[in-house]
Design a protein around this motif. Structure first.
Motif, PDB file in Angstrom:
ATOM      1  N   GLY A 102       0.816  -1.204   0.000  1.00 43.04           N
ATOM      2  CA  GLY A 102       0.000   0.000   0.000  1.00 43.04           C
ATOM      3  C   GLY A 102       0.850   1.255   0.000  1.00 43.04           C
ATOM      4  O   GLY A 102       2.085   1.187  -0.022  1.00 43.04           O
ATOM      5  N   GLU A 103       0.203   2.399   0.051  1.00 45.33           N
ATOM      6  CA  GLU A 103       0.884   3.681  -0.062  1.00 45.33           C
ATOM      7  C   GLU A 103       0.629   4.557   1.162  1.00 45.33           C
ATOM      8  O   GLU A 103      -0.459   4.531   1.737  1.00 45.33           O
ATOM      9  N   LEU A 104       1.648   5.343   1.509  1.00 46.85           N
ATOM     10  CA  LEU A 104       1.528   6.377   2.533  1.00 46.85           C
ATOM     11  C   LEU A 104       2.002   7.682   1.927  1.00 46.85           C
ATOM     12  O   LEU A 104       3.150   7.786   1.481  1.00 46.85           O
ATOM     13  N   TRP A 105       1.113   8.676   1.948  1.00 46.18           N
ATOM     14  CA  TRP A 105       1.429   9.981   1.389  1.00 46.18           C
ATOM     15  C   TRP A 105       1.553  11.001   2.511  1.00 46.18           C
ATOM     16  O   TRP A 105       0.717  11.043   3.412  1.00 46.18           O
ATOM     17  N   PHE A 106       2.613  11.812   2.450  1.00 45.82           N
ATOM     18  CA  PHE A 106       2.832  12.885   3.419  1.00 45.82           C
ATOM     19  C   PHE A 106       3.119  14.163   2.654  1.00 45.82           C
ATOM     20  O   PHE A 106       4.105  14.237   1.913  1.00 45.82           O
ATOM     21  N   ASP A 107       2.240  15.138   2.813  1.00 45.37           N
ATOM     22  CA  ASP A 107       2.403  16.425   2.124  1.00 45.37           C
ATOM     23  C   ASP A 107       2.604  16.251   0.619  1.00 45.37           C
ATOM     24  O   ASP A 107       3.458  16.910   0.007  1.00 45.37           O
ATOM     25  N   GLY A 108       1.838  15.347   0.028  1.00 45.45           N
ATOM     26  CA  GLY A 108       1.877  15.170  -1.420  1.00 45.45           C
ATOM     27  C   GLY A 108       2.961  14.254  -1.932  1.00 45.45           C
ATOM     28  O   GLY A 108       3.071  14.049  -3.152  1.00 45.45           O
ATOM     29  N   ASN A 109       3.773  13.683  -1.032  1.00 48.70           N
ATOM     30  CA  ASN A 109       4.843  12.777  -1.437  1.00 48.70           C
ATOM     31  C   ASN A 109       4.558  11.363  -0.937  1.00 48.70           C
ATOM     32  O   ASN A 109       4.187  11.175   0.223  1.00 48.70           O
ATOM     33  N   GLU A 110       4.732  10.374  -1.796  1.00 42.61           N
ATOM     34  CA  GLU A 110       4.562   8.987  -1.405  1.00 42.61           C
ATOM     35  C   GLU A 110       5.844   8.544  -0.692  1.00 42.61           C
ATOM     36  O   GLU A 110       6.910   8.489  -1.290  1.00 42.61           O
ATOM     37  N   VAL A 111       5.738   8.268   0.601  1.00 42.44           N
ATOM     38  CA  VAL A 111       6.936   8.104   1.434  1.00 42.44           C
ATOM     39  C   VAL A 111       7.150   6.679   1.942  1.00 42.44           C
ATOM     40  O   VAL A 111       8.156   6.412   2.612  1.00 42.44           O
TER      41      VAL A 111
END
Length: 227
Positions: free
Chosen positions: A60-69
């Motif tokens: 899955g994905e985690l996005w922080f402030d528009g960035n996939e981190v």
């Protein structure tokens, strides 16, 4: 600010495979105060640890402030965490050998901020948390409520974009717990985004929105369905 897409976390041993999070989708906007609730073992703290870049999802994905981190290298994850995220834990997690002042100053040392700026920031946050008179004391000389104020001061001294709180009133009596929640609400009103894990309905009342987990799934994402 924070978004997850089909987030999965699986813990594996030689004999057991446990799915702690199962295709979790959440979206936390800048300036929100979100409470994550649910029974013990439902995945609340696991989700908080992943959002805080303390753990990696299985998929899955985690996005922080528009960035996939979620696929960041460990060094990049550490730098992002130090610069943008403050943590408040149930157990306070203060360093016994350091004074109140030194505990609060620690994140600024990691960020290599100058001595004069460190002093200004630490003094300001200690005053705001109403513990400046305890600056030379050690954690074991403080009450539980005072220790949690120090922990909050440490979490916010570098002005992070996101504050993550895991059962912040869990070790406090009701009076001290209420004071801690009022402090978190004040920080939120000043612009901090807060995600808090809690079992307490009274603590959750301070949040704008409640996300409820059950068996690793998001089952409710609407405060009106909880309170």
């Amino acid at each position: 600010m924070i978004k997850t897409n089909q987030l999965v976390k699986v813990f594996r041993t030689d004999e057991i495979e446990t799915t702690a999070l199962n295709k979790v989708n959440i979206d936390v906007q800048k300036g929100e105060f979100v409470a994550i609730m649910g029974p013990s073992g439902c995945g609340k703290s696991t989700l908080l640890n992943i959002i805080g870049l303390l753990d990696n999802p299985t998929s899955g994905e985690l996005w922080f402030d528009g960035n996939e981190v979620s696929k960041f290298k460990e060094k990049d994850r550490t730098n992002l965490r130090k610069s943008n995220i403050g943590f408040v834990f149930q157990s306070f997690n203060l360093i016994d050998e350091l004074t109140v002042y030194e505990n609060v100053e620690l994140p600024l040392l990691y960020l290599k901020i100058s001595a004069n700026e460190r002093k200004e920031k630490v003094e300001a946050v200690l005053e705001r948390m109403k513990i400046s008179h305890r600056r030379k004391h050690f954690p074991q000389q403080l009450s539980g409520g005072q220790q949690q104020r120090v922990a909050i001061a440490r979490a916010v001294v570098a002005n992070p974009k996101l504050i993550l709180a895991d059962e912040p009133t869990g070790n406090l009596d009701s009076a001290n717990g209420e004071e801690v929640m009022k402090l978190l609400k004040e920080l939120n009103k000043d612009g901090a985004t807060i995600v808090m894990v809690t079992h307490s309905p009274s603590d959750a009342e301070y949040a704008h929105r409640i996300i409820q987990l059950f068996d690793g799934h998001v089952v409710i994402d609407d405060i009106k369905k909880i309170l």
